[in-house]
Design a protein around this motif. Structure first.
Motif, PDB file in Angstrom:
ATOM      1  N   THR A   1       0.879  -1.169   0.000  1.00  0.00           N
ATOM      2  CA  THR A   1       0.000   0.000   0.000  1.00  0.00           C
ATOM      3  C   THR A   1       0.912   1.213   0.000  1.00  0.00           C
ATOM      4  O   THR A   1       1.740   1.353   0.886  1.00  0.00           O
ATOM      5  N   PRO A   2       0.778   2.098  -0.986  1.00  0.00           N
ATOM      6  CA  PRO A   2       1.761   3.181  -1.083  1.00  0.00           C
ATOM      7  C   PRO A   2       1.642   4.176   0.072  1.00  0.00           C
ATOM      8  O   PRO A   2       0.540   4.584   0.433  1.00  0.00           O
ATOM      9  N   HIS A   3       2.765   4.504   0.633  1.00  0.00           N
ATOM     10  CA  HIS A   3       2.790   5.496   1.695  1.00  0.00           C
ATOM     11  C   HIS A   3       2.619   6.902   1.124  1.00  0.00           C
ATOM     12  O   HIS A   3       3.021   7.182  -0.005  1.00  0.00           O
ATOM     13  N   VAL A   4       2.027   7.776   1.932  1.00  0.00           N
ATOM     14  CA  VAL A   4       2.090   9.216   1.660  1.00  0.00           C
ATOM     15  C   VAL A   4       3.129   9.773   2.624  1.00  0.00           C
ATOM     16  O   VAL A   4       2.958   9.718   3.845  1.00  0.00           O
ATOM     17  N   VAL A   5       4.234  10.247   2.041  1.00  0.00           N
ATOM     18  CA  VAL A   5       5.419  10.605   2.815  1.00  0.00           C
ATOM     19  C   VAL A   5       5.574  12.121   2.858  1.00  0.00           C
ATOM     20  O   VAL A   5       5.458  12.793   1.833  1.00  0.00           O
ATOM     21  N   VAL A   6       5.859  12.643   4.038  1.00  0.00           N
ATOM     22  CA  VAL A   6       6.299  14.026   4.178  1.00  0.00           C
ATOM     23  C   VAL A   6       7.789  13.989   4.492  1.00  0.00           C
ATOM     24  O   VAL A   6       8.198  13.420   5.507  1.00  0.00           O
ATOM     25  N   VAL A   7       8.599  14.564   3.595  1.00  0.00           N
ATOM     26  CA  VAL A   7      10.039  14.645   3.837  1.00  0.00           C
ATOM     27  C   VAL A   7      10.296  15.915   4.634  1.00  0.00           C
ATOM     28  O   VAL A   7      10.007  17.021   4.168  1.00  0.00           O
TER      29      VAL A   7
END
Ligand SMILES: Nc1ncnc2c1ncn2[C@@H]1O[C@H](COP(=O)(O)OP(=O)(O)OP(=O)(O)O)[C@@H](O)[C@H]1O
Ligand SMILES: [Mg+2]
Length: 175
Positions: free
Chosen positions: A6-12
């Motif tokens: 399940t694709p992550h929603v990433v905040v860098v």
């Protein structure tokens, strides 16, 4: 490309000059998801302030964080990477309020390393005091926050690989 289940929603996230704009697109490419630059979500009023050299207040930041959070929410289940320094816990709480499933990739490095990289950045000049204030403001991820810390020593490719491996160790996002 290496797709997580399940694709992550990433905040860098991380202090100025830590590599968010450099690593964010590389990480997005590895995940096969779109990248959005956090700076692009500022409302016109913030851009006017920044152009005039006036520091943003937290009140100025809320609509900006809400816009980033709105983008992240729209990527839930699809995956995405967005940059945002997110130095304070309260900023991350605001992002999570809009997009509960986000995970943070905190790019971490010594002040010396980051200062050295900043000094080579073309077209940007960051006074030492600004970097000091960034480190003073930084509140690292707390144990109850979904995310990983990734060391920024080495090449962008090495850092991206490190971030991919760290993300793989996280539980899948809850939809
Ligand atoms: N792994 C790396 N090795 C060498 N130079 C790097 C690396 N990562 C980033 N840089 C360089 O360091 C500088 C800062 O990186 P970048 O602009 O990506 O940081 P940032 O976190 O987006 O900063 P800001 O908060 O100001 O937007 C740039 O000149 C970039 O090219
Ligand atoms: Mg940047």
């Amino acid at each position: 490309m290496q797709q997580l289940h399940t694709p992550h929603v990433v905040v860098v996230m991380g202090v100025a000059g830590t590599g968010k704009t450099t690593i964010g697109p590389l990480l997005a490419a590895r995940l096969g998801v779109p990248y959005a630059e956090g700076d692009d979500f500022h409302p016109a009023a913030n851009i006017a302030k920044m152009t005039a050299g006036t520091p943003l207040t937290d009140e100025d930041r809320w609509p900006w964080l809400d816009a980033i959070g709105g983008w992240a929410h729209g990527r839930a289940g699809l995956g995405g990477v967005v940059s945002s320094s997110a130095l304070k816990r309260s900023y991350r709480d605001r992002l999570r309020a809009a997009a509960p499933g986000v995970v943070f990739v905190h790019l971490t490095g010594s002040r010396e390393l980051i200062e050295d990289r900043m000094s080579h950045r073309q077209g940007h000049f960051m006074p030492t005091a600004l970097l000091d204030s960034q480190f003073a403001t930084l509140q690292p991820l707390e144990p109850d926050e979904a995310g990983v810390a990734v060391d920024v020593a080495g090449s962008p490719e090495e850092i991206t690989e490190r971030a991919m491996n760290a993300l793989k160790a996280l539980p899948e996002p809850v939809q």
